[in-house]
Motif scaffolding. Structure first.
Motif, PDB file in Angstrom:
ATOM      1  N   HIS A  58       0.844  -1.279   0.171  1.00  0.00           N
ATOM      2  CA  HIS A  58      -0.022   0.085   0.116  1.00  0.00           C
ATOM      3  C   HIS A  58       0.852   1.111  -0.051  1.00  0.00           C
ATOM      4  O   HIS A  58       0.846   2.161   0.903  1.00  0.00           O
ATOM      5  CB  HIS A  58      -0.924  -0.159   1.157  1.00  0.00           C
ATOM      6  CG  HIS A  58      -2.017   1.032   1.161  1.00  0.00           C
ATOM      7  ND1 HIS A  58      -2.818   0.851   0.178  1.00  0.00           N
ATOM      8  CD2 HIS A  58      -2.747   1.504   2.244  1.00  0.00           C
ATOM      9  CE1 HIS A  58      -3.924   1.627   0.382  1.00  0.00           C
ATOM     10  NE2 HIS A  58      -3.756   2.169   1.592  1.00  0.00           N
ATOM     11  N   GLY A  61      -0.645   4.499   0.170  1.00  0.00           N
ATOM     12  CA  GLY A  61      -1.716   4.906   1.734  1.00  0.00           C
ATOM     13  C   GLY A  61      -1.131   5.649   2.700  1.00  0.00           C
ATOM     14  O   GLY A  61       0.103   5.651   2.813  1.00  0.00           O
ATOM     15  N   LYS A 253      -6.957  -0.771   5.440  1.00  0.00           N
ATOM     16  CA  LYS A 253      -6.316   0.312   4.986  1.00  0.00           C
ATOM     17  C   LYS A 253      -7.024   1.647   4.913  1.00  0.00           C
ATOM     18  O   LYS A 253      -6.397   2.648   4.896  1.00  0.00           O
ATOM     19  CB  LYS A 253      -5.748   0.096   3.456  1.00  0.00           C
ATOM     20  CG  LYS A 253      -6.738  -0.251   2.332  1.00  0.00           C
ATOM     21  CD  LYS A 253      -6.415  -0.428   0.913  1.00  0.00           C
ATOM     22  CE  LYS A 253      -7.617  -0.908   0.013  1.00  0.00           C
ATOM     23  NZ  LYS A 253      -8.614   0.231  -0.070  1.00  0.00           N
ATOM     24  N   ASP A 254      -8.432   1.384   5.363  1.00  0.00           N
ATOM     25  CA  ASP A 254      -9.169   2.459   5.423  1.00  0.00           C
ATOM     26  C   ASP A 254      -9.237   2.954   6.905  1.00  0.00           C
ATOM     27  O   ASP A 254     -10.103   3.961   7.398  1.00  0.00           O
ATOM     28  CB  ASP A 254     -10.390   2.306   4.744  1.00  0.00           C
ATOM     29  CG  ASP A 254     -10.628   1.817   3.349  1.00  0.00           C
ATOM     30  OD1 ASP A 254      -9.698   2.699   2.761  1.00  0.00           O
ATOM     31  OD2 ASP A 254     -11.204   1.203   2.911  1.00  0.00           O
ATOM     32  N   ASP A 255      -8.794   2.361   7.753  1.00  0.00           N
ATOM     33  CA  ASP A 255      -8.937   2.459   9.232  1.00  0.00           C
ATOM     34  C   ASP A 255      -7.784   3.591   9.742  1.00  0.00           C
ATOM     35  O   ASP A 255      -6.677   3.421   9.134  1.00  0.00           O
ATOM     36  CB  ASP A 255      -8.755   1.217  10.215  1.00  0.00           C
ATOM     37  CG  ASP A 255      -9.880   0.539  10.168  1.00  0.00           C
ATOM     38  OD1 ASP A 255     -10.898   0.991  10.377  1.00  0.00           O
ATOM     39  OD2 ASP A 255      -9.908  -0.540   9.760  1.00  0.00           O
ATOM     40  N   GLY A 281      -3.021   0.378   7.505  1.00  0.00           N
ATOM     41  CA  GLY A 281      -3.702   1.508   7.823  1.00  0.00           C
ATOM     42  C   GLY A 281      -3.008   2.816   8.310  1.00  0.00           C
ATOM     43  O   GLY A 281      -1.866   2.891   8.028  1.00  0.00           O
TER      44      GLY A 281
END
Length: 613
Positions: A58, A61, A253-255, A281
């Motif tokens: 990621h 991210g 990954k959205d946390d 995340g």
């Protein structure tokens, strides 16, 4: 965490009711357990390796946020690589130690990550330490360099002549975004941001050579000798935490994990961050916890999880309700010390669905985590442990006629001990004598060995426990461990005090125990109004703020046992109640700079929660 009701006991039916919710975590948990347990001391492991994998998965991210700064996984990884390459150029090698004294900000995270990648152990110095205690903490681990933030550099500068570190190895970060502006280093310090800027951003080759047995952090704990102890936290232990706590939290990954806990402690640096890395995340950090800014930051960072200790939860519950605490994404929290009397209220008020309470110590080999999401428990432990009968009056374990220890029954309280095995090793302290003092042998059978946690816990069934109390010469206050011996030594720095006995006392509606000292004055001296103010200034000069005694008891003579040990039990029982003693009692009330007498009215107001300690 003691709440002696049958309601808290856990049986098969209770666990069965939790299974449906638990099943959704199983794939992620199995993946984590595979990484945690399918390893050897010689396997490549640890923070650097796990972070590089997350960065590869990621890269764009967001890995880290702080104030208005934001760093992607690729950017943070590149920054850490530059720090790693710089120290390799100085000859740093696996097994070396570098002391790091920087408050919660990106420079701390990047430094620790960069050192982890080259196998150098970061000694995570408590940023509150000053004077003799700070010099001891740094010299104890024999570092090849010191990294300090400008916010801490004065404390380091004051003791630099006492440090066993080369003059050209004091490295400094400006107290600002050093990726944009490295600033101007003070005399005698090397600007680390400038020094690293010329180095490569690609992954250092050393990450793959870091093994589980190699040191990752030194984390400092209170020592019974009066000065901090440095506990080695290996890459293997980090991988275990990553594979268990990190994957149980089940972030993606959205946390966004919002952490205000000091990163020189394992709850913040290990538990919160490894949960973030496991899910690739975002870690959002704040320099220091602030009640008034907490929910503002949650909204600002769009946090979905928070790290906590019990004191933090109490402060949030005490704050007036506001619109900011509603409509956020936070559903999970991880940490320790949630009080049973606010557990349900906290979840209801703030909309939290899962409290991943855990139990672990920096030096210990036994851990619990609340994987099944029960209330009022430190959770479940897969590691081998026992809860044995303990006599608090005699301050010793209870043994049967044959000399073996006895396990407590379900619902009873006892001393928690962790069995030492190749899968649950005891990594220990830097001090071999300290290691001996916390190991128990021949507990249930000839030749067995256990780590003595020094903690009393309650067995509530199905390998779950509740934390009850801490034994020995440390107590916990403001989320920090306080060494009674350290404080006793420092109080006698005040010229009128010749002897001090320090212990922890409970204040209603607070977490942990507040420091109280029974002090003996020089003959023919008394404490006047000037002393009441000067003592506070003196104590704050040589002790972290959390270790400054909240209460003082002025004694004519210290009561000791026949072997000259202080009689603390009676002092703890009488605490700061003026009706229990004719001796003078003093208190440092919140926001004040001088002690005042504990009158009946002040005592009543403390119990009525008029003061927020």
């Amino acid at each position: 965490m003691s709440q002696n009701t049958q309601h808290d006991l856990i049986g098969i039916a209770d666990v069965a009711a939790k299974i449906p919710a638990f099943l959704s975590k199983v794939p992620n948990l199995l993946s984590g357990l595979k990484q945690a347990y399918l390893r050897t001391p010689n396997s490549p492991a640890g923070l650097g390796l796990a972070f590089e994998k997350a960065a590869a998965r990621h890269p764009e991210g967001v890995a880290l946020r702080f104030e208005d700064q934001s760093y992607t996984y690729a950017e943070l990884n590149a920054w850490a690589n530059q720090i790693g390459h710089f120290y390799l150029s100085l000859g740093a090698k696996k097994g070396d130690v570098i002391a790091v004294m920087v408050e919660n900000r990106p420079e701390l995270v990047a430094s620790v990550l960069g050192l982890a990648k080259i196998g150098v152990t970061s000694a995570l110095v408590n940023t509150s330490q000053v004077g003799k205690v700070l010099a001891h903490s740094i010299n104890l681990v024999k570092p090849i360099a010191v990294i300090t933030g400008d916010e801490c550099h004065h404390a380091v500068d004051e003791i630099r002549d006492d440090l066993n570190v080369a003059a050209d190895r004091l490295h400094w970060f400006a107290d600002q975004n050093t990726q944009l502006d490295p600033g101007q280093a003070p005399e005698g310090f090397i600007n680390l941001a400038e020094a690293c800027d010329a180095f490569a951003k690609f992954n250092v080759a050393t990450t793959q050579t870091v093994q589980g047995k190699d040191g990752l952090f030194y984390i400092y704990t209170s020592g019974t000798t009066g000065l901090p102890k440095a506990v080695i936290f290996t890459n293997s232990r980090w991988t275990l935490a990553y594979g268990t706590y990190g994957h149980v939290l089940n972030l993606n990954k959205d946390d966004v994990m919002y952490c205000t806990l000091p990163l020189y402690h394992a709850t913040g640096m290990v538990v919160c961050w490894c949960g973030v890395i496991a899910g690739a995340g975002t870690l959002a950090i704040r320099r220091k916890f602030s009640t008034s800014s907490f929910w503002k930051d949650v909204k600002k960072f769009d946090a979905s999880a928070i790290g906590y200790v019990g004191e933090l939860c109490r402060y949030l519950m005490d704050a007036p309700e506001s619109e900011l605490e509603k409509g956020h994404r936070v559903t999970k929290m991880i940490g320790n010390g949630m009080r049973p009397n606010i557990w349900d209220k906290f979840k209801a008020r703030f909309g939290v669905q899962e409290v991943l309470e855990l139990y672990a110590s920096s030096e210990g080999n036994v851990g619990f985590s609340n994987v099944f999401n029960f209330d009022n428990t430190v959770g479940f432990s897969p590691t081998p442990y026992a809860i044995i009968e303990f006599d608090k009056e005699r301050n010793e374990v209870v043994r049967d006629a044959k000399g073996w220890c006895k396990k407590v029954k379900k619902g009873e309280t006892g001393l928690l001990i962790g069995k030492i095995t190749h899968r649950s090793p005891f990594d220990g302290y830097t001090d071999p004598e300290k290691n001996k003092s916390v190991m128990m042998k021949d507990v249930f059978a000839k030749g067995d060995a256990f780590f003595n946690t020094g903690d009393l816990v309650r067995d509530i069934g199905f390998r779950h426990a509740q934390f009850v109390d801490r034994l020995g010469d440390t107590f916990r206050w403001k989320g920090e461990n306080v060494s009674t011996t350290q404080v006793e030594n420092m109080l006698t720095e005040y010229d009128k005090i010749v002897e001090a006995v320090v212990y922890g006392v409970e204040i209603p509606n607070t977490n942990g125990r507040a420091g109280m000292a029974a002090i003996t004055l020089k003959p023919d001296t008394q404490l006047d109004d000037t002393d009441l103010k000067k003592m506070v200034a003196c104590f704050k000069q040589c002790l972290p703020a959390y270790a400054v005694p909240v209460f003082l008891r002025v004694q004519q003579q210290v009561e000791t046992t026949g072997t000259f040990k202080y009689q603390k039990n009676k002092l703890k029982e009488q605490a700061f109640d003026p009706s229990q003693t004719d001796e003078r009692l003093l208190v440092l009330l919140p926001g004040q700079d001088a002690y005042c007498d504990v009158s009946a009215e002040v005592f009543a107001n403390i119990h009525a929660y008029e003061y927020r300690f």
